[in-house]
Design an enzyme around this catalytic site. Structure first.
Site, short mmCIF file in Angstrom:
data_model
loop_
_atom_site.label_atom_id
_atom_site.label_comp_id
_atom_site.label_asym_id
_atom_site.label_seq_id
_atom_site.Cartn_x
_atom_site.Cartn_y
_atom_site.Cartn_z
N GLN A 34 4.20 -9.17 -7.30
CA GLN A 34 3.38 -8.19 -6.61
C GLN A 34 3.12 -7.00 -7.53
O GLN A 34 4.04 -6.52 -8.18
CB GLN A 34 4.06 -7.71 -5.34
CG GLN A 34 3.18 -6.79 -4.51
CD GLN A 34 3.92 -6.24 -3.30
OE1 GLN A 34 4.64 -5.25 -3.41
NE2 GLN A 34 3.73 -6.86 -2.14
N TYR A 65 0.24 2.84 -0.37
CA TYR A 65 0.02 2.95 -1.82
C TYR A 65 -1.48 2.99 -2.11
O TYR A 65 -2.31 3.03 -1.21
CB TYR A 65 0.77 1.85 -2.55
CG TYR A 65 2.26 1.97 -2.34
CD1 TYR A 65 2.97 3.06 -2.85
CD2 TYR A 65 2.96 1.04 -1.57
CE1 TYR A 65 4.33 3.21 -2.61
CE2 TYR A 65 4.32 1.19 -1.33
CZ TYR A 65 5.00 2.28 -1.87
OH TYR A 65 6.34 2.43 -1.62
#
Length: 332
Positions: free
Chosen positions: A127, A197
């Site tokens: 990720q 994020y």
């Protein structure tokens, strides 16, 4: 092999032990293979990306990290996703002990981990992320954090509204990171488009108050994400799997509604996305996750909505703690 008719994967924020799989396999599809793009995994279980906090100060994998992934890949899980790795240094880093994938020095340490996972029958994805204004680690460093928009509520964090050139540079960082993931031998790359994020910050009107081509409308707010997906697809070719953990809606007034998140999912598929893992955006849902709520699968209904909107495999995270729940999700 024919494509599974109900492409659903179950993701969990903790590693599943070997004993988890030493059970009556019921009659469901839980233990049947499934394809995410061209990648086939051996069952419907996915270890969701979790902040391991085991990297060294530069983001390199350590022996502690390798021990964790050894434990995970001997547990029978079909797909293991690493803890999030930052694509830009230093402004992309979200926390201490976070993995990095911002330069080629990050590649060699992962190769043995990937090889071991393959030897044990598991697939491995990395990720990748940019923290944006929520790079909490850097707040203490007095760095000027990358903000989609300059917001009064973040007056206590030194930040600046990114220029177009900075935005394009971060898109390039994501693409370069994806290429490094493939070079390290990973089976797939996953974008972190959830939990506050940078990708989430662009998507959400709570953070994105720009009036240029990167904001102002739903189409412009998702441009950042779609440019990353398109760039990755071009750089990685037609067959390399691209995945995303995606906060499909915000749980706060004025945030991104589910309808807009579903439109983004449809556009991601057109751009080359192979699988979507449904999780939280901004607001109360992410708070519930961080407080450790595990009483129910809180994103189940959202994942079902995404499944109806697109024709790619969908994963759902959080609250899956027994085979009965997993079986019901797969078969319902």
């Amino acid at each position: 092999m024919t494509r599974i008719r109900q492409p659903f994967v179950l993701s969990c924020c903790v590693g599943l032990s070997g004993n988890f799989f030493e059970v009556n396999k019921l009659t469901s599809q839980l233990f049947t293979p499934i394809k995410l793009g061209k990648m086939e995994i051996k069952n419907r279980f996915m270890r969701s990306a979790t902040w391991d906090a085991m990297a060294d100060s530069s983001g390199l994998i350590t022996d502690r990290s390798k021990a964790l992934y050894h434990e995970l890949n001997t547990g029978g899980i079909g797909l293991i996703v690493t803890g999030f790795a930052f694509v830009s240094f230093p402004l992309g880093q979200a926390g201490v002990g976070q993995f990095g994938i911002y330069n080629d020095a990050m590649i060699p340490g992962w190769k043995s981990v990937v090889k071991e996972a393959h030897n044990n029958g598991s697939k491995l994805a990395m990720q990748i992320v940019h923290g944006g204004i929520n790079s909490g680690f850097l707040v203490t460093k007095e760095a000027s954090l990358c903000a989609v928009s300059s917001l009064p509520k973040y007056a206590g964090r030194k930040h600046h509204e990114m220029t177009g050139a900075e935005i394009e540079g971060i898109i390039a960082d994501f693409i370069a990171a994806g290429v490094r993931v493939r070079e390290a031998g990973f089976d797939a790359v996953q974008l972190h488009g959830a939990h506050g994020y940078l990708i989430t910050q662009f998507m959400s009107p709570l953070f994105n108050q720009r009036s240029d081509k990167w904001g102002g409308t739903p189409e412009n707010r998702r441009r950042f994400l779609l440019e990353i997906v398109k760039g990755l697809r071009k750089a990685l070719g037609p067959d390399y799997p691209i995945l995303i953990k995606f906060g499909v809606q915000d749980d706060k007034e004025g945030g991104m509604p589910l309808s807009e998140g579903l439109d983004a999912c449809k556009e991601m598929v057109k751009a080359g996305m192979d699988s979507i893992e449904v999780s939280a955006g901004f607001g109360s849902a992410i708070v519930r996750l961080r407080e450790g709520e595990v009483s129910k699968t809180i994103f189940r209904e959202r994942a079902a909505a995404v499944k109806k909107a697109v024709n790619i495999p969908i994963a759902v995270v959080n609250g899956i703690r027994n085979l009965e729940t997993a079986d019901d999700i797969i078969n319902s």
